[in-house]
Write an enzyme that holds these catalytic residues in place. Structure first.
Site, PDB file in Angstrom:
ATOM      1  N   HIS A  79       0.855  -1.184   0.000  1.00 49.45           N
ATOM      2  CA  HIS A  79       0.000   0.000   0.000  1.00 49.45           C
ATOM      3  C   HIS A  79       0.891   1.235   0.000  1.00 49.45           C
ATOM      4  O   HIS A  79       2.127   1.132  -0.079  1.00 49.45           O
ATOM      5  CB  HIS A  79      -0.959  -0.016   1.195  1.00 49.45           C
ATOM      6  CG  HIS A  79      -0.285  -0.249   2.514  1.00 49.45           C
ATOM      7  ND1 HIS A  79       0.561   0.672   3.108  1.00 49.45           N
ATOM      8  CD2 HIS A  79      -0.320  -1.309   3.369  1.00 49.45           C
ATOM      9  CE1 HIS A  79       0.992   0.201   4.256  1.00 49.45           C
ATOM     10  NE2 HIS A  79       0.483  -1.006   4.437  1.00 49.45           N
ATOM     11  N   ASP A  80       0.276   2.404   0.088  1.00 46.17           N
ATOM     12  CA  ASP A  80       1.046   3.645  -0.004  1.00 46.17           C
ATOM     13  C   ASP A  80       2.084   3.775   1.102  1.00 46.17           C
ATOM     14  O   ASP A  80       3.116   4.431   0.919  1.00 46.17           O
ATOM     15  CB  ASP A  80       0.109   4.854   0.035  1.00 46.17           C
ATOM     16  CG  ASP A  80      -0.671   5.033  -1.261  1.00 46.17           C
ATOM     17  OD1 ASP A  80      -0.314   4.377  -2.254  1.00 46.17           O
ATOM     18  OD2 ASP A  80      -1.643   5.820  -1.271  1.00 46.17           O
ATOM     19  N   HIS A  86       3.947   1.293   2.352  1.00 46.39           N
ATOM     20  CA  HIS A  86       5.132   0.572   1.873  1.00 46.39           C
ATOM     21  C   HIS A  86       5.876   1.381   0.812  1.00 46.39           C
ATOM     22  O   HIS A  86       7.111   1.470   0.829  1.00 46.39           O
ATOM     23  CB  HIS A  86       4.728  -0.776   1.252  1.00 46.39           C
ATOM     24  CG  HIS A  86       4.156  -1.762   2.210  1.00 46.39           C
ATOM     25  ND1 HIS A  86       2.854  -2.179   2.151  1.00 46.39           N
ATOM     26  CD2 HIS A  86       4.712  -2.431   3.252  1.00 46.39           C
ATOM     27  CE1 HIS A  86       2.622  -3.067   3.100  1.00 46.39           C
ATOM     28  NE2 HIS A  86       3.736  -3.234   3.787  1.00 46.39           N
ATOM     29  N   GLY A 112       8.779   0.942   9.047  1.00 44.61           N
ATOM     30  CA  GLY A 112       7.783   1.919   9.454  1.00 44.61           C
ATOM     31  C   GLY A 112       7.648   2.008  10.962  1.00 44.61           C
ATOM     32  O   GLY A 112       7.752   1.004  11.669  1.00 44.61           O
ATOM     33  N   GLU A 113       7.390   3.215  11.457  1.00 43.09           N
ATOM     34  CA  GLU A 113       7.227   3.419  12.894  1.00 43.09           C
ATOM     35  C   GLU A 113       5.876   2.923  13.407  1.00 43.09           C
ATOM     36  O   GLU A 113       5.676   2.869  14.619  1.00 43.09           O
ATOM     37  CB  GLU A 113       7.420   4.894  13.236  1.00 43.09           C
ATOM     38  CG  GLU A 113       8.868   5.355  13.066  1.00 43.09           C
ATOM     39  CD  GLU A 113       9.076   6.817  13.416  1.00 43.09           C
ATOM     40  OE1 GLU A 113       8.063   7.547  13.543  1.00 43.09           O
ATOM     41  OE2 GLU A 113      10.242   7.235  13.543  1.00 43.09           O
ATOM     42  N   SER A 137      -2.261  -0.199   6.620  1.00 42.36           N
ATOM     43  CA  SER A 137      -1.872  -1.572   6.930  1.00 42.36           C
ATOM     44  C   SER A 137      -2.474  -2.497   5.890  1.00 42.36           C
ATOM     45  O   SER A 137      -3.596  -2.267   5.409  1.00 42.36           O
ATOM     46  CB  SER A 137      -2.374  -1.969   8.323  1.00 42.36           C
ATOM     47  OG  SER A 137      -2.215  -3.362   8.541  1.00 42.36           O
ATOM     48  N   SER A 138      -1.750  -3.553   5.563  1.00 41.07           N
ATOM     49  CA  SER A 138      -2.291  -4.550   4.643  1.00 41.07           C
ATOM     50  C   SER A 138      -3.545  -5.197   5.209  1.00 41.07           C
ATOM     51  O   SER A 138      -4.418  -5.646   4.455  1.00 41.07           O
ATOM     52  CB  SER A 138      -1.234  -5.618   4.346  1.00 41.07           C
ATOM     53  OG  SER A 138      -0.119  -5.044   3.681  1.00 41.07           O
ATOM     54  N   ARG A 139      -3.659  -5.250   6.521  1.00 38.66           N
ATOM     55  CA  ARG A 139      -4.817  -5.885   7.144  1.00 38.66           C
ATOM     56  C   ARG A 139      -6.070  -5.006   7.094  1.00 38.66           C
ATOM     57  O   ARG A 139      -7.166  -5.490   7.392  1.00 38.66           O
ATOM     58  CB  ARG A 139      -4.488  -6.264   8.588  1.00 38.66           C
ATOM     59  CG  ARG A 139      -3.506  -7.424   8.701  1.00 38.66           C
ATOM     60  CD  ARG A 139      -3.287  -7.846  10.148  1.00 38.66           C
ATOM     61  NE  ARG A 139      -2.545  -9.093  10.234  1.00 38.66           N
ATOM     62  CZ  ARG A 139      -1.227  -9.187  10.302  1.00 38.66           C
ATOM     63  NH1 ARG A 139      -0.491  -8.081  10.272  1.00 38.66           N
ATOM     64  NH2 ARG A 139      -0.633 -10.359  10.385  1.00 38.66           N
TER      65      ARG A 139
END
EC number: 6.3.2.1
Length: 285
Positions: free
Chosen positions: A34-35, A37, A148-149, A186-188
């Protein structure tokens, strides 16, 4: 962009870059990009001559009742996005390539930092993360690795691992990428129903409220955690934890701690979401 599926292929590329004196940036992912990443890839692009991205859904960081089997695999779409983002090499290994002797042989485990927050309820999760990331760092040999934080605990654990095991890599934390309504990307998030997606930004809104109260002078952190957990549960979440922690040790913070992280994990339906917010406070005199 080129694609490699074997360790040998990646190492051949890396040797060539090193011979030319080129710096290597690395972004490890589990795919379904996603954006957020893509922002990590672009950050690596600004720091290094070449950028490697890995896509590997790592089985050893999933528990027996977690979502390994349904985690989205979208390799073709991910590859197209990485070409657009300027990645030089995609490493997409099989489980057999990453664990040639099986999944229960050698482990890398960072004590203490993994005992809190997500580690308290996801036994073995961070051991799986540190093991696979140590393998990936050994394969890619990057100068810089970007994380990522949003996964603050993971970032802290990986920094400790690299420091203690003397990995010659700089670990860079990139700011959490958010949707316009504040939800951490998040991918989820794709698992959320329409109604759950509408509710999901309340997670970050509650973190912001906790930060506001602490800045306003609240120092009874356990009571503040309890109130916030109750509020989230009444809103429709099922809270795993909300913890005001020392940002260095990840242990529950006390009134004398100055660098804090407020971290939360909660489920909406069957989807587990995490988020955090950091702040610095002036010690009470």
């Amino acid at each position: 962009m080129q694609t490699a599926h074997s360790v040998a292929q990646v190492r051949e590329h890396v040797r060539g870059w090193h011979r030319k004196g080129q710096s290597v940036g690395f972004v490890p992912t589990m795919g379904n990009l996603h954006d957020g990443h893509i922002s990590l890839v672009r950050e690596a692009r600004t720091r290094c001559d070449v950028v490697v991205v890995s896509i590997f859904v790592n089985p050893t960081q999933f528990g027996p009742n977690e979502d390994f089997d349904r985690y989205p695999r979208t390799l073709d779409a991910d590859a197209a996005a990485l070409v657009e983002a300027g990645a030089d090499l995609l490493f997409a290994p099989s489980v057999e390539e990453m664990y040639p002797l099986g999944q229960n042989q050698t482990w890398v485990d960072v004590d203490q930092l993994g005992d809190h927050l997500c580690g308290a309820s996801r036994e073995g999760h961070f051991r799986g993360v540190t093991t696979v990331v140590s393998k990936l760092l050994n394969i890619v040999q990057p100068d810089v690795a970007i994380f990522g934080e949003k996964d603050f605990q993971q970032l802290a654990i990986l920094r400790r691992m690299c420091e203690e095991l003397l990995f010659p890599v700089k670990i860079v934390g990139a700011a959490t990428s958010r949707e316009t309504d504040g939800l951490a990307r998040s991918s989820r998030n794709g698992f959320l129903s329409e109604s759950e997606r509408t509710l999901a930004p309340q997670l970050y809104a509650h973190l912001q409220q906790v930060k506001t109260e602490i800045i306003g002078g609240e120092r009874n952190y356990r009571a503040l955690e309890s109130r916030t957990s109750q509020s989230l549960n009444s809103t429709g979440f099922s809270v795993d934890y909300i913890t005001i922690a020392n940002a260095r040790t990840l242990a529950p913070a006390g009134p004398d701690d100055t660098d804090l992280i407020v971290a939360v994990a909660a489920k909406l339906g069957s989807t587990r979401l995490i988020d955090n917010i950091s702040l610095a406070v002036v010690r009470d005199r």
